[in-house]
Design a protein around this motif. Structure first.
Motif, PDB file in Angstrom:
ATOM      1  N   ILE A 173      40.263  51.515  49.729  1.00  0.00           N
ATOM      2  CA  ILE A 173      40.828  50.490  48.848  1.00  0.00           C
ATOM      3  C   ILE A 173      41.992  51.066  48.060  1.00  0.00           C
ATOM      4  O   ILE A 173      43.091  50.512  48.058  1.00  0.00           O
ATOM      5  CB  ILE A 173      39.750  49.913  47.914  1.00  0.00           C
ATOM      6  CG1 ILE A 173      38.655  49.228  48.749  1.00  0.00           C
ATOM      7  CG2 ILE A 173      40.358  48.939  46.905  1.00  0.00           C
ATOM      8  CD1 ILE A 173      37.485  48.713  47.953  1.00  0.00           C
ATOM      9  N   VAL A 174      41.779  52.210  47.403  1.00  0.00           N
ATOM     10  CA  VAL A 174      42.850  52.829  46.637  1.00  0.00           C
ATOM     11  C   VAL A 174      44.000  53.256  47.542  1.00  0.00           C
ATOM     12  O   VAL A 174      45.163  53.288  47.134  1.00  0.00           O
ATOM     13  CB  VAL A 174      42.310  54.027  45.830  1.00  0.00           C
ATOM     14  CG1 VAL A 174      41.867  55.164  46.752  1.00  0.00           C
ATOM     15  CG2 VAL A 174      43.339  54.514  44.810  1.00  0.00           C
TER      16      VAL A 174
ATOM     17  N   ILE B  25      35.428  50.278  42.292  1.00  0.00           N
ATOM     18  CA  ILE B  25      35.883  49.661  43.537  1.00  0.00           C
ATOM     19  C   ILE B  25      37.360  49.959  43.761  1.00  0.00           C
ATOM     20  O   ILE B  25      37.781  50.351  44.862  1.00  0.00           O
ATOM     21  CB  ILE B  25      35.655  48.139  43.502  1.00  0.00           C
ATOM     22  CG1 ILE B  25      34.154  47.826  43.499  1.00  0.00           C
ATOM     23  CG2 ILE B  25      36.326  47.459  44.696  1.00  0.00           C
ATOM     24  CD1 ILE B  25      33.841  46.364  43.259  1.00  0.00           C
ATOM     25  N   ALA B  26      38.167  49.795  42.715  1.00  0.00           N
ATOM     26  CA  ALA B  26      39.606  50.002  42.831  1.00  0.00           C
ATOM     27  C   ALA B  26      39.954  51.440  43.209  1.00  0.00           C
ATOM     28  O   ALA B  26      40.986  51.693  43.829  1.00  0.00           O
ATOM     29  CB  ALA B  26      40.291  49.624  41.526  1.00  0.00           C
ATOM     30  N   GLY B  27      39.063  52.398  42.856  1.00  0.00           N
ATOM     31  CA  GLY B  27      39.328  53.796  43.153  1.00  0.00           C
ATOM     32  C   GLY B  27      38.650  54.305  44.400  1.00  0.00           C
ATOM     33  O   GLY B  27      38.776  55.497  44.733  1.00  0.00           O
TER      34      GLY B  27
ATOM     35  N   THR C  10      48.301  48.350  44.905  1.00  0.00           N
ATOM     36  CA  THR C  10      47.467  48.432  43.713  1.00  0.00           C
ATOM     37  C   THR C  10      46.403  47.349  43.772  1.00  0.00           C
ATOM     38  O   THR C  10      46.738  46.158  43.825  1.00  0.00           O
ATOM     39  CB  THR C  10      48.311  48.245  42.441  1.00  0.00           C
ATOM     40  OG1 THR C  10      49.323  49.256  42.395  1.00  0.00           O
ATOM     41  CG2 THR C  10      47.431  48.346  41.203  1.00  0.00           C
ATOM     42  N   PRO C  11      45.103  47.723  43.791  1.00  0.00           N
ATOM     43  CA  PRO C  11      44.051  46.717  43.862  1.00  0.00           C
ATOM     44  C   PRO C  11      43.740  46.107  42.500  1.00  0.00           C
ATOM     45  O   PRO C  11      43.622  46.823  41.503  1.00  0.00           O
ATOM     46  CB  PRO C  11      42.853  47.506  44.400  1.00  0.00           C
ATOM     47  CG  PRO C  11      43.102  48.914  44.000  1.00  0.00           C
ATOM     48  CD  PRO C  11      44.586  49.096  43.899  1.00  0.00           C
ATOM     49  N   HIS C  12      43.644  44.796  42.464  1.00  0.00           N
ATOM     50  CA  HIS C  12      43.216  44.067  41.267  1.00  0.00           C
ATOM     51  C   HIS C  12      41.897  43.387  41.618  1.00  0.00           C
ATOM     52  O   HIS C  12      41.870  42.416  42.377  1.00  0.00           O
ATOM     53  CB  HIS C  12      44.279  43.049  40.855  1.00  0.00           C
ATOM     54  CG  HIS C  12      45.585  43.684  40.472  1.00  0.00           C
ATOM     55  ND1 HIS C  12      45.898  44.010  39.169  1.00  0.00           N
ATOM     56  CD2 HIS C  12      46.650  44.062  41.230  1.00  0.00           C
ATOM     57  CE1 HIS C  12      47.097  44.562  39.135  1.00  0.00           C
ATOM     58  NE2 HIS C  12      47.582  44.604  40.373  1.00  0.00           N
ATOM     59  N   VAL C  13      40.808  43.921  41.068  1.00  0.00           N
ATOM     60  CA  VAL C  13      39.453  43.498  41.443  1.00  0.00           C
ATOM     61  C   VAL C  13      38.932  42.499  40.417  1.00  0.00           C
ATOM     62  O   VAL C  13      39.049  42.711  39.204  1.00  0.00           O
ATOM     63  CB  VAL C  13      38.510  44.719  41.548  1.00  0.00           C
ATOM     64  CG1 VAL C  13      37.159  44.308  42.111  1.00  0.00           C
ATOM     65  CG2 VAL C  13      39.145  45.815  42.411  1.00  0.00           C
TER      66      VAL C  13
ATOM     67  N   VAL D 264      33.136  40.009  46.210  1.00  0.00           N
ATOM     68  CA  VAL D 264      34.060  40.084  45.079  1.00  0.00           C
ATOM     69  C   VAL D 264      35.485  40.000  45.621  1.00  0.00           C
ATOM     70  O   VAL D 264      35.851  40.696  46.562  1.00  0.00           O
ATOM     71  CB  VAL D 264      33.861  41.409  44.313  1.00  0.00           C
ATOM     72  CG1 VAL D 264      34.915  41.562  43.231  1.00  0.00           C
ATOM     73  CG2 VAL D 264      32.462  41.465  43.713  1.00  0.00           C
ATOM     74  N   THR D 265      36.283  39.133  45.023  1.00  0.00           N
ATOM     75  CA  THR D 265      37.657  38.940  45.463  1.00  0.00           C
ATOM     76  C   THR D 265      38.572  39.999  44.853  1.00  0.00           C
ATOM     77  O   THR D 265      38.406  40.379  43.695  1.00  0.00           O
ATOM     78  CB  THR D 265      38.158  37.544  45.058  1.00  0.00           C
ATOM     79  OG1 THR D 265      37.285  36.561  45.602  1.00  0.00           O
ATOM     80  CG2 THR D 265      39.563  37.301  45.585  1.00  0.00           C
ATOM     81  N   LEU D 266      39.522  40.494  45.636  1.00  0.00           N
ATOM     82  CA  LEU D 266      40.514  41.396  45.096  1.00  0.00           C
ATOM     83  C   LEU D 266      41.880  41.101  45.699  1.00  0.00           C
ATOM     84  O   LEU D 266      41.982  40.621  46.836  1.00  0.00           O
ATOM     85  CB  LEU D 266      40.145  42.864  45.310  1.00  0.00           C
ATOM     86  CG  LEU D 266      40.089  43.427  46.718  1.00  0.00           C
ATOM     87  CD1 LEU D 266      40.311  44.935  46.671  1.00  0.00           C
ATOM     88  CD2 LEU D 266      38.733  43.145  47.353  1.00  0.00           C
ATOM     89  N   LEU D 267      42.893  41.346  44.905  1.00  0.00           N
ATOM     90  CA  LEU D 267      44.278  41.173  45.330  1.00  0.00           C
ATOM     91  C   LEU D 267      44.913  42.549  45.403  1.00  0.00           C
ATOM     92  O   LEU D 267      44.904  43.308  44.435  1.00  0.00           O
ATOM     93  CB  LEU D 267      45.042  40.295  44.336  1.00  0.00           C
ATOM     94  CG  LEU D 267      46.558  40.184  44.541  1.00  0.00           C
ATOM     95  CD1 LEU D 267      46.875  39.548  45.894  1.00  0.00           C
ATOM     96  CD2 LEU D 267      47.184  39.385  43.404  1.00  0.00           C
ATOM     97  N   LEU D 268      45.464  42.874  46.576  1.00  0.00           N
ATOM     98  CA  LEU D 268      46.149  44.134  46.779  1.00  0.00           C
ATOM     99  C   LEU D 268      47.648  43.864  46.709  1.00  0.00           C
ATOM    100  O   LEU D 268      48.205  43.193  47.584  1.00  0.00           O
ATOM    101  CB  LEU D 268      45.759  44.739  48.129  1.00  0.00           C
ATOM    102  CG  LEU D 268      44.280  45.126  48.245  1.00  0.00           C
ATOM    103  CD1 LEU D 268      43.792  45.006  49.673  1.00  0.00           C
ATOM    104  CD2 LEU D 268      44.052  46.534  47.733  1.00  0.00           C
TER     105      LEU D 268
END
Length: 311
Positions: free
Chosen positions: A141-142, A135-137, A157-160, A171-175
């Motif tokens: 998103i990336v 997901i992060a790549g 930078t995504p933190h999934v 799914v929660t992510l912090l960019l």
């Protein structure tokens, strides 16, 4: 990382309603990226600078009824004089289990965030889950860019929080931006019109914390319509959104000829519907789709779900 709260508002009835014109504006993006997956090109998906006026979405709703006069006296029994009533737009019957999804909820407002990208995973196959690393790549998103930006002025930078599962919760992510910006978002793994490909839907959360609920087991496609208000969306726009959404499930340039039929714009542009036929493995298949407007970066992103064949 805790999940974001969902908006606690009642879902509208699935039964047919009077067609109304709804005005309002709100502001998704999908820059091109790795060859193995590609979201909707930023040139077509991202147009910045749409500002919401006071009152935000749903500021005005106007329902129009037919007007006529009746003959009297010697003309009694003759045909009414005046404009003929307009036939209502064809409305498909929605499955009961769609009632608590985005497809039947009120038109989202600016507080409810926006769709930032819809990325088809062309080489992953019909997977049932995607890892946090994948997901992060993923494209969109990336190389995420916030709403209203046209260049990568700040890297994120995504933190999934974990893997995305088909028919699972978002799914929660912090960019985290290089300049200290923080953008909270959610991502969902969805089916597409292509049985052999999934997609990642990236929704940037607004101040309301509203989460997009999608029908389970249902193919989803989408496309941005660059209009300030759903009330400005035409049948031509709807045809294009449905065709692009389905075609890009198969090829990043939409190289999958789609044929359209009975396309309608409903509820003043909040919803669209229509039939799409397209080739799959040498055969041409046909399905009906029903879409709803959600905020996008530079217009309105129409999330469209495939209706069951018996609808």
């Amino acid at each position: 990382m805790s999940a974001q709260p969902t908006r606690n508002t009642p879902s509208p009835s699935i039964t047919p309603r009077t067609s109304c014109a709804v005005t309002g504006t709100q502001s998704a993006q999908g820059p091109q990226g790795p060859q193995d997956s590609r979201s909707i090109p930023r040139s077509s998906l991202l147009r910045s600078g749409i500002a919401l006026g006071a009152g935000a979405v749903g500021a005005a709703i106007v329902c129009i009824g037919a007007v006529g006069t009746h003959a009297t006296g010697a003309d009694a029994g003759a045909a009414p004089v005046g404009p003929a009533p307009l036939a209502p737009a064809a409305r498909p019957a929605l499955p009961e289990d769609w009632e608590d999804t985005v497809l039947t909820q009120d038109l989202p407002s600016e507080r409810d965030g926006y769709i930032a990208s819809f990325t088809t995973l062309y080489i992953d196959g019909p997977v049932k889950s995607v890892s946090a690393k994948r997901i992060a790549g993923a494209d969109g998103i990336v190389n995420f860019m916030p709403q209203g930006t046209d260049s990568q002025s700040e890297g994120f930078t995504p933190h999934v929080s974990g893997p995305a599962r088909l028919d699972g919760d978002p799914v929660t992510l912090l960019l985290l931006g290089d300049a200290g910006s923080e953008v909270w978002a959610e991502v969902q793994l969805v089916r597409t019109a292509n049985p052999g490909a999934r997609a990642l839907l990236l929704h940037v959360l607004g101040s309301s914390g509203w989460s997009i609920a999608l029908p389970k087991g249902t193919p989803i496609v989408g496309d941005l319509i660059q209009k300030d208000s759903p009330g400005l969306v035409s049948k031509k726009d709807a045809r294009s959104a449905l065709a692009n959404g389905v075609s890009m499930s198969f090829h990043p340039d939409g190289d999958n000829p789609a044929r359209m039929d009975h396309v309608q714009v409903l509820d003043g542009g909040q919803h669209i519907t229509g039939g799409v036929s397209h080739p799959v493995s040498g055969d041409r298949v046909h399905h009906d789709w029903y879409g709803t407007a959600v905020g996008g970066d530079g217009g309105w992103f129409y999330l469209c779900a495939q209706l069951p064949d018996e609808s």
